[in-house]
Design an enzyme around this catalytic site. Structure first.
Site, short mmCIF file in Angstrom:
data_model
loop_
_atom_site.label_atom_id
_atom_site.label_comp_id
_atom_site.label_asym_id
_atom_site.label_seq_id
_atom_site.Cartn_x
_atom_site.Cartn_y
_atom_site.Cartn_z
N GLN A 347 0.86 -1.18 0.00
CA GLN A 347 0.00 0.00 0.00
C GLN A 347 0.90 1.23 0.00
O GLN A 347 1.93 1.26 0.69
CB GLN A 347 -0.90 -0.01 1.24
CG GLN A 347 -1.94 -1.12 1.24
CD GLN A 347 -2.68 -1.19 2.56
OE1 GLN A 347 -2.30 -1.96 3.43
NE2 GLN A 347 -3.70 -0.35 2.74
N ARG A 349 0.75 4.19 1.35
CA ARG A 349 1.06 4.81 2.65
C ARG A 349 2.03 3.94 3.44
O ARG A 349 2.93 4.44 4.10
CB ARG A 349 -0.23 5.06 3.44
CG ARG A 349 -0.83 3.88 4.16
CD ARG A 349 -1.95 4.32 5.08
NE ARG A 349 -3.12 4.69 4.29
CZ ARG A 349 -4.00 3.81 3.85
NH1 ARG A 349 -3.85 2.53 4.13
NH2 ARG A 349 -5.04 4.20 3.14
N CYS A 471 -7.52 4.95 7.60
CA CYS A 471 -8.26 3.80 8.14
C CYS A 471 -8.86 3.01 6.98
O CYS A 471 -9.92 3.36 6.44
CB CYS A 471 -9.36 4.24 9.10
SG CYS A 471 -10.19 2.80 9.84
N ASP A 472 -8.21 1.93 6.60
CA ASP A 472 -8.60 1.14 5.42
C ASP A 472 -10.07 0.74 5.42
O ASP A 472 -10.77 0.90 4.44
CB ASP A 472 -7.76 -0.15 5.37
CG ASP A 472 -6.46 0.04 4.61
OD1 ASP A 472 -5.56 -0.79 4.79
OD2 ASP A 472 -6.38 1.01 3.84
N PRO A 473 -10.56 0.16 6.54
CA PRO A 473 -11.95 -0.37 6.52
C PRO A 473 -13.03 0.68 6.82
O PRO A 473 -14.18 0.31 7.01
CB PRO A 473 -11.90 -1.45 7.62
CG PRO A 473 -10.85 -1.00 8.56
CD PRO A 473 -9.83 -0.27 7.74
#
Ligand code: CEZ
Length: 822
Positions: A347, A349, A471-473
């Site tokens: 990813q 980031r 925050c991915d989710p």
């Protein structure tokens, strides 16, 4: 019970039951292995995508490393049965699967190996695991010593389950010529094109040894029988293994070696376990690593792990922290930056933050990562969700979900890189774009990314969140294209405040003014839209609902929205006190600061799947160490150094039985989280995820270097502005900085105000040649910048400087500006 040994380069846990899931990890550029203290293992290698060579005993989906790995008796692992042929007694090492009461047990993870010392039935086993330095291969050494003062007849039976490797074809046999058990499979597929794609796959898993086994077994079912792994039928009543094969039966690599040991006699067995494409590869690996002198690989391993050397060597009153920061933390930072968490599409980031950690370990690797990432940037300034590390690589899993925060990390990593290296020439490097034939210099690329962030806003001038930010989710706040992120607004403001001084340094003043103006407006809009009276809200949904505020029953307060408000200066002094109080009351726990609370116990489909995670796990209200590291950064930035140190110190478990029992984590790496939901699920609060993939380590290391010891580079030299815990009467640190080595002994002075730093006196200055020190007439200059900070200039590479620095102990209130000089 548990402690660091061997000058902190090894840890020792002497009870297999107090922290049953505790683990350690080994890796090399091609593979990683997560080894639990009882023998269970998760291992994968790059081929080029992550693959396994020891599988769970059933069909399993391929996924990235998961937190809280559940173990069960047939879970993949590496186990050794030991049977006394005179009495028939048997036990297994390191502990699973027989879980016998051992006379002594020690799990001893090292920096480049993992060791166990096991004693039972008057026999000692010293089992050591190392990886091949540059191949996908586990190297096991088992030393057997007869402690019983009488001759013994023993069988040592390594049992390495291979698991359910394929529904199409799996089996195994013993190859006498290779002296190896070779388990084969055909990686299942249905599309014809995959037949050709799979040609290079290492579909063999083998176990070889440096001596021929007396007996062997490859059929798991035949080995286990009705007795189970606790008491395998094949080993009952003194039987020897049946030399059986596996024919589309679950394979396992099981060998039986017989020994006759005189009193106090010892012997050694060496094994190799891993994947291979064919028999010739097995032969080559055996020759190179099993038949060859093992010290060759050990030297190569030590050299590789030797690169994981950080820029500080600390000596403080906190021995646990010393060992962790001097040895284990730089190791974890290097693992992230050198292996990219063993993915081909990290990813963006993660890739950039892991590169930030490498600034203090291998700056050149950070430079390469910055260039690699920017070459995949769109000419609009937008950054992709993942960085492709090879031509065949493709964006997978979460990288197929649009997140809007990735450009932010460019300014954060670039400013860290420039502070540490002063390599402003990087900004002139000409680079292409992902979607244009144009080229532009690095400075232009990053400035374009900042401009992209300044315009990817809604009509209120607030940044869209799409299907997630850091925050991915958090994937349903803005998936309809309207929702905005309060955290991202703060992060953009912070990034622009890091980038505009670099614009000024390059006389791009017009650009700097535009960014500074944007910061002013953005900080106002953050207050207008997200301030809830006591803390900042987390975001506004597609339906215009502000969430993460006092009206919410669950997810009332999010830590990141507070930390980054402190970092970007959107919070004034009064707001700061209100936020810190709210965090203390709602988020702080004995195990660290939770990232949100109360944890969600039901789906909120205007926030997303984060709310579906078990309350207190991962992003749903755990002590998510990455977020806690952001909080510590913000606290140091506003001069709340005691709080900051407490936040960081809580991430590192101590050696007490109580702590180990609750956390289940050894202080050899930082896990990505400890269970939260402290007020909702207190029984599991503090339990570690045991997952060592986490952006926390890069930030933790930066904070140790640049905030706690306050040794931060700038264009002129090394600024010294320590924020040491009040409880430390003194502390020493040796800092490697741009080729020079600077030792500073901080000594508290009774009458000086806490935070006051200096004067610093040079007590030694040597040229260091091949370790030999030659006194020098010093040209180093010590400039006192403020009462809290001085700068060392004219530091020369290859030279060692030793200073004593007096620091205050009398507590006094410091202004934010003084503490935070960004
Ligand atoms: O992955 C991390 C990401 O690697 O989650 C962090 C994010 O900032 C990091 O970049 C916070 O969301 O998809 C999921 O639900 C997972 O929980 C991932 O979000 C998470 C896991 O830790 C990966 O192991």
């Amino acid at each position: 019970m548990a402690k660091f040994i061997e000058q902190g380069t090894r840890y020792q846990l002497d009870d297999p039951c107090i922290a049953p899931n505790s683990a350690a990890y080994l890796w090399n550029p091609k593979m990683m292995l997560h080894m639990n203290c009882r023998g269970f293992a998760v291992s994968q290698y790059m081929d080029p995508e992550p693959r396994k060579y020891a599988h769970v005993p059933n069909l399993a989906g391929q996924s990235f490393m998961q937190p809280e790995q559940p173990y069960f008796s047939h879970h993949p692992g590496r186990f050794f049965y030991l049977r006394d042929e005179q009495t028939g007694e048997m036990f297994s090492a390191p502990y699973e699967p027989m879980k016998s009461q051992l006379d002594s047990f020690a799990f001893e993870p090292g920096l480049s190996d993992i060791r166990w010392r096991i004693e039972k039935l008057g026999i000692e086993l010293v089992i050591t695991l190392e990886l091949a330095a540059d191949e996908v291969l586990e190297l096991w050494t088992v030393q057997l010593r007869n402690l019983s003062g009488r001759a013994r007849r023993l069988s040592l039976i390594p049992y390495f389950p291979v698991g359910y490797s394929s529904w199409m074809n799996m089996g195994g046999r013993f190859d006498a010529q290779l002296n190896a058990i070779v388990c084969s499979c055909v990686t299942p597929y249905q599309k014809v094109e995959d037949y050709f794609k799979h040609q290079h796959f290492k579909d063999l898993t083998f176990l070889t040894a440096d001596r021929a086994p007396d007996f062997y077994e490859v059929g798991l079912q035949r080995f286990e029988g009705e007795g189970g792994l606790h008491n395998p039928s094949a080993l009952q009543d003194g039987q020897n293994l049946a030399n059986g094969e596996a024919h589309y039966e679950m394979p396992a690599a099981i060998m039986q070696f017989s020994y006759e040991l005189l009193a106090d006699e010892s012997t050694e067995l060496r094994l190799g376990f891993g994947p291979a494409k064919d028999e010739s590869e097995i032969a080559a690996l055996k020759q190179r690593f099993i038949e060859a002198d093992p010290s060759l690989n050990r030297q190569a391993l030590a050299q590789y792990i030797g690169e994981a050397k950080g820029v500080i060597d600390i000596d403080t009153p906190d021995a646990q922290l010393n060992d962790f920061v001097n040895h284990w933390l730089p190791r974890q930072v290097f693992y992230h930056g050198d292996s990219n968490r063993l993915t081909t599409d990290p990813q963006t980031r993660n890739y950039l933050q892991d590169a930030m950690g490498m600034v203090y370990i291998k700056p050149q690797a950070c430079r390469v990562a910055i260039i690699t990432a920017l070459q995949q940037q769109a000419v609009s300034g937008e950054m992709p969700d993942g960085i492709l590390l090879s031509d065949e690589a493709e964006l997978k899993y979460i990288n197929q979900v649009p997140h809007t925060d990735h450009p932010v990390w460019l300014a954060i990593v670039l400013s860290a890189y420039l502070r540490e290296t002063n390599d402003y020439a990087l900004l002139d490097e000409p680079l292409g774009w992902a979607d244009s034939d144009e080229t532009a210099c690095v400075f232009e690329h990053v400035s374009r990314a900042m401009e992209y962030l300044c315009q990817a806003n809604d009509e209120r001038g607030l940044p869209y969140i799409a299907q997630g930010d850091w925050c991915d989710p958090m994937n349903m706040v803005g998936y309809q294209g309207k929702g905005v992120s309060g955290w991202l607004a703060e992060a953009i403001s912070y990034a622009l405040q890091l980038w505009s001084p670099i614009c000024r340094q390059r006389q791009a003043n017009e650009r700097a003014e535009r960014f500074e103006a944007h910061v002013g407006g953005l900080n106002q809009r953050i207050n207008q839209n997200f301030w809830d009276g006591q803390w900042f809200g987390r975001g506004i949904t597609d339906q215009g609902v502000l969430f993460g505020v006092s009206d919410d029953k669950e997810g009332r307060i999010f830590l990141n929205a507070q930390s980054w408000a402190l970092l970007c200066g959107a919070a004034n002094g009064e707001q700061q006190q209100a936020m810190l109080q709210a965090i203390d009351q709602q988020l702080d726990t004995p195990y660290g600061v939770m990232m949100s609370a109360p944890a969600f116990t039901a789906m909120r489909d205007d926030v997303g799947r984060v709310t579906q995670k078990w309350p207190g796990s991962a992003e749903n209200g755990s002590v998510y160490n990455h977020a806690a590291a952001f909080y510590a950064t913000s606290l140091y930035t506003v001069g709340e150094s005691e709080r900051a140190f407490e936040v960081l110190r809580k991430m590192l478990p101590d050696n007490s039985a109580e702590e180990l029992a609750v956390r289940g984590q050894l202080p050899v790496y930082l896990p990505n989280y400890y269970r939260g939901a402290y007020y909702q699920y207190p029984r599991t609060a503090g339990r570690s995820s045991n997952l060592f993939n986490t952006g926390t380590c890069a930030w933790f290391y930066q904070l140790m270097v640049e905030q706690l010891f306050g040794l931060r580079g700038d264009e002129q030299g090394l600024r010294v502005q320590p924020q040491l815990p009040q409880g430390w009467p003194s502390a020493s640190v040796t800092r490697q900085f741009r080729g020079a080595s600077v030792r500073i002994d901080f000594v508290r002075e009774g009458d000086k105000v806490s935070g006051d730093v200096g004067p610093a006196n040079l007590v030694e200055h040597n040229r260091v040649t091949n370790g030999k020190r030659t006194p020098q007439v010093s040209s180093v200059r010590i400039e006192q910048l403020t009462e809290h900070c001085f700068r060392l200039t004219e530091l020369k590479a290859g030279q060692h400087y030793h200073l004593i620095c007096h620091i205050g102990s009398v507590t006094a209130v410091h202004s934010q500006a003084e503490a935070s000089s960004l």
